[in-house]
Design an enzyme around this catalytic site. Structure first.
Site, PDB file in Angstrom:
ATOM      1  N   SER A 166       0.841  -1.202   0.000  1.00 30.53           N
ATOM      2  CA  SER A 166       0.000   0.000   0.000  1.00 30.53           C
ATOM      3  C   SER A 166       0.878   1.255   0.000  1.00 30.53           C
ATOM      4  O   SER A 166       1.700   1.439  -0.879  1.00 30.53           O
ATOM      5  CB  SER A 166      -0.965  -0.042   1.184  1.00 30.53           C
ATOM      6  N   ASP A 267      -9.512  -5.070  -4.797  1.00 27.77           N
ATOM      7  CA  ASP A 267      -8.842  -3.866  -4.312  1.00 27.77           C
ATOM      8  C   ASP A 267      -9.277  -2.683  -5.179  1.00 27.77           C
ATOM      9  O   ASP A 267      -9.011  -2.672  -6.385  1.00 27.77           O
ATOM     10  CB  ASP A 267      -7.325  -4.035  -4.381  1.00 27.77           C
ATOM     11  N   HIS A 297      -7.702  -5.571  -0.453  1.00 27.96           N
ATOM     12  CA  HIS A 297      -6.522  -4.792  -0.088  1.00 27.96           C
ATOM     13  C   HIS A 297      -5.967  -5.306   1.239  1.00 27.96           C
ATOM     14  O   HIS A 297      -6.711  -5.556   2.178  1.00 27.96           O
ATOM     15  CB  HIS A 297      -6.898  -3.314   0.036  1.00 27.96           C
TER      16      HIS A 297
END
Length: 324
Positions: A166, A267, A297
């Site tokens: 991320s 995601d 995610h």
């Protein structure tokens, strides 16, 4: 998804939302009461020893180093890891990330250096990138080799990998770019690859996946908008190069390393990640795409079957790029 994991995702999102103020600040005191953290330990735990070091006291820049408890006699690759959390949350001591780095260290047989970089909004871009480069300079000095946790450990300086998930994958990209383009003489370290797990990139437009997957676990447009606003320089919008890395005029350098890019089918950020893939290919950079159609995610932090598959892929990538 098992109900316990659904609950964990919902709880994490609720904590994030409750800690954000409308003025762009974070209730750090609230988070200090509810954040789960783990301590480093020189005594073996899960086949790994670990230790914390402060590199820059004024910036509170710290690293947590993980080494195999029973290392081989051969030199080990270095995996520099940047945690996720939208640039504003979590740390190298967070229980989830401590466990992730232990798994990486044990299964890949690598020395893992987890970076506790400065957080936004207290410290805006490029502070996080600066911290990443400073960690590489520290490693390049060879000082870490003298630390107690490194006893019996040999390092393969030519096999340094940057990794993150991320926001951490965003940092890994920008640190790699600076490593390859800034006029700095590196003595020991050579970047062999970047492991980019569901990187956090963006822009002003709304992508199809952001709209279609609004309501997916962890990531929402409202949350990511807030995080970009808290992170980017004052007055910048999401087309700033820190978020919008797709401009073909941005120089990556001739030595930008191969990238292992991970995308999850649930995601909302996946369209931005695909653009990153295309940008690297257009610039002639080596990039390998791994897709997990059923993954949300941050899936790899949890004990999904895909998490085990990804760990095996990362190990294979490290071993392959070490031999090049």
């Amino acid at each position: 998804m098992p109900w316990k994991m659904r609950l964990a995702f919902k709880l994490g999102s609720a904590i994030t939302d409750a800690s954000r103020r409308s003025d762009g600040t974070i209730k750090r005191r609230l988070l200090s009461f509810i954040s789960l953290s783990s301590s480093a330990s020189l005594r073996p735990y899960s086949g790994v020893r670990s230790s914390d070091f402060t590199l820059n006291p004024p910036h509170n820049l710290r690293i947590r180093v993980f080494v195999p408890a029973q290392p081989p006699s051969t030199p080990l690759p270095i995996l520099v890891f940047f945690h996720g959390g939208g640039f504003a949350y979590l740390s190298a001591t967070s229980t989830f990330y401590d466990a992730v780095c232990r798994r990486f260290c044990n299964k890949i047989q690598a020395v893992v250096v987890s970076v506790d970089y400065r957080l936004s909004p207290e410290y805006r871009c490029p502070a996080q990138y600066d911290d990443g480069v400073e960690v590489l300079r520290y490693l390049d000095s060879g000082t870490v080799q003298a630390e107690k946790v490194m006893e019996g450990i040999k390092l393969d300086w030519s096999s340094c990998f940057l990794s993150g998930d991320s926001a951490g994958a965003n940092i890994a990209h920008h640190v790699a770019r600076r490593f390859c383009t800034e006029a700095t003489s590196w003595i020991r370290i050579k970047l062999a690859g970047v492991v980019s797990i569901q990187p956090f990139f963006g822009g002003e437009e709304r992508t199809e996946s952001e709209i279609r997957l609004e309501g997916a676990p962890i990531v929402s447009m409202e949350r990511t908008d807030w995080m970009w606003k808290a992170f980017l320089p004052e007055g910048a919008d999401r087309n700033h190069e820190a978020a919008h890395v797709f401009n073909q005029t941005i120089e990556l350098g001739s030595t930008f390393p191969p990238v292992l890019l991970v995308i999850g089918g649930y995601d909302p950020l996946q369209d931005w990640q695909r653009r990153y893939h295309e940008m690297l290919k257009k610039k002639g950079k080596e990039v390998r795409l791994l897709e997990y159609p059923n993954a949300v995610h941050a899936f790899y932090v949890f004990p999904f079957e895909e998490s085990k598959q990804l760990l095996a892929e990362i190990k294979a990538f490290v071993e392959e790029k070490r031999s090049n």
